[in-house]
Design a protein around this motif. Structure first.
Motif, mmCIF file in Angstrom:
data_model
loop_
_atom_site.group_PDB
_atom_site.id
_atom_site.type_symbol
_atom_site.label_atom_id
_atom_site.label_comp_id
_atom_site.label_asym_id
_atom_site.label_seq_id
_atom_site.Cartn_x
_atom_site.Cartn_y
_atom_site.Cartn_z
ATOM 1 N N SER A 39 -14.362 6.286 8.557
ATOM 2 C CA SER A 39 -15.223 5.882 7.447
ATOM 3 C C SER A 39 -16.646 6.368 7.651
ATOM 4 O O SER A 39 -17.372 6.572 6.685
ATOM 5 C CB SER A 39 -15.193 4.356 7.296
ATOM 6 N N SER A 94 -10.409 -2.195 2.191
ATOM 7 C CA SER A 94 -11.195 -1.001 2.496
ATOM 8 C C SER A 94 -10.380 -0.113 3.435
ATOM 9 O O SER A 94 -9.480 -0.590 4.121
ATOM 10 C CB SER A 94 -12.543 -1.339 3.125
ATOM 11 N N ILE A 95 -10.713 1.151 3.468
ATOM 12 C CA ILE A 95 -10.019 2.120 4.310
ATOM 13 C C ILE A 95 -10.900 2.481 5.489
ATOM 14 O O ILE A 95 -12.059 2.849 5.309
ATOM 15 C CB ILE A 95 -9.637 3.371 3.513
ATOM 16 N N ALA A 136 -3.387 6.577 7.013
ATOM 17 C CA ALA A 136 -4.595 5.809 6.714
ATOM 18 C C ALA A 136 -4.536 4.468 7.425
ATOM 19 O O ALA A 136 -3.482 3.822 7.467
ATOM 20 C CB ALA A 136 -4.753 5.604 5.213
ATOM 21 N N VAL A 167 0.855 -1.193 0.000
ATOM 22 C CA VAL A 167 0.000 0.000 0.000
ATOM 23 C C VAL A 167 0.883 1.231 0.000
ATOM 24 O O VAL A 167 1.881 1.301 0.717
ATOM 25 C CB VAL A 167 -0.923 0.009 1.230
ATOM 26 N N ASN A 196 -10.246 6.679 -2.894
ATOM 27 C CA ASN A 196 -9.317 6.370 -1.792
ATOM 28 C C ASN A 196 -8.425 7.576 -1.476
ATOM 29 O O ASN A 196 -7.216 7.440 -1.268
ATOM 30 C CB ASN A 196 -8.448 5.147 -2.120
ATOM 31 N N ILE A 223 -5.902 0.914 7.072
ATOM 32 C CA ILE A 223 -6.422 0.185 5.921
ATOM 33 C C ILE A 223 -6.544 -1.293 6.233
ATOM 34 O O ILE A 223 -5.623 -1.891 6.815
ATOM 35 C CB ILE A 223 -5.499 0.400 4.702
ATOM 36 N N ALA A 271 -4.420 6.870 -1.689
ATOM 37 C CA ALA A 271 -3.957 5.535 -1.319
ATOM 38 C C ALA A 271 -4.115 4.593 -2.507
ATOM 39 O O ALA A 271 -5.114 4.648 -3.231
ATOM 40 C CB ALA A 271 -4.751 5.011 -0.130
ATOM 41 N N ILE A 275 -5.716 -2.774 -1.323
ATOM 42 C CA ILE A 275 -6.628 -2.201 -0.334
ATOM 43 C C ILE A 275 -7.954 -2.931 -0.394
ATOM 44 O O ILE A 275 -8.594 -2.970 -1.447
ATOM 45 C CB ILE A 275 -6.842 -0.699 -0.606
#
Length: 119
Positions: A53, A30-31, A97, A2, A76, A99, A24, A28
């Motif tokens: 989020s 999800s963040i 971030a 990442v 992202n 992640i 980003a 990934i």
């Protein structure tokens, strides 16, 4: 793998504005939360703003009312709109971030972008 890539720093006069971006990319799933931190020479890294989020933002008292954090989940990407900049905002700004990579939640940092507020 990442990566977080920041852009938008630079030199601005007191009272001016800048907009930082952080994108980003990589593996990934999800963040979770994204945020901005900064570190001035001789100082520890400090939180500037975060946005989870769910979208409820959090700001350092020193930037409330002047800075706005936002994110584009489709890209992202997290942004930091900085208005009414002061010399004390001068620092290297880092994107962070949290992640999900597979089943693991990991924290990643960008390389930093210099913001200098000076006349």
């Amino acid at each position: 793998q990442v990566q977080l890539v920041e852009s938008g720093g630079g030199l601005v006069q007191p009272g001016g504005s800048l907009r930082l971006s952080c994108a980003a990319s990589g593996s990934i799933f999800s963040i979770n939360a994204m945020g901005w931190y900064r570190q001035a020479p001789g100082n520890q890294r400090e939180l500037v703003a975060t946005i989870p989020s769910g979208g409820i933002t959090n700001y350092a008292d020193s930037v409330k009312g002047r800075f706005t954090i936002s994110r584009d989940n489709a890209k992202n990407t997290v942004y930091l709109q900085m208005n009414s900049l002061k010399p004390e905002d001068t620092a290297v700004y880092y994107c962070n971030a949290r992640i999900w990579v597979g089943v693991a939640l990991k924290s990643y940092w960008g390389q930093g972008t210099q913001v200098t507020v000076s006349s």
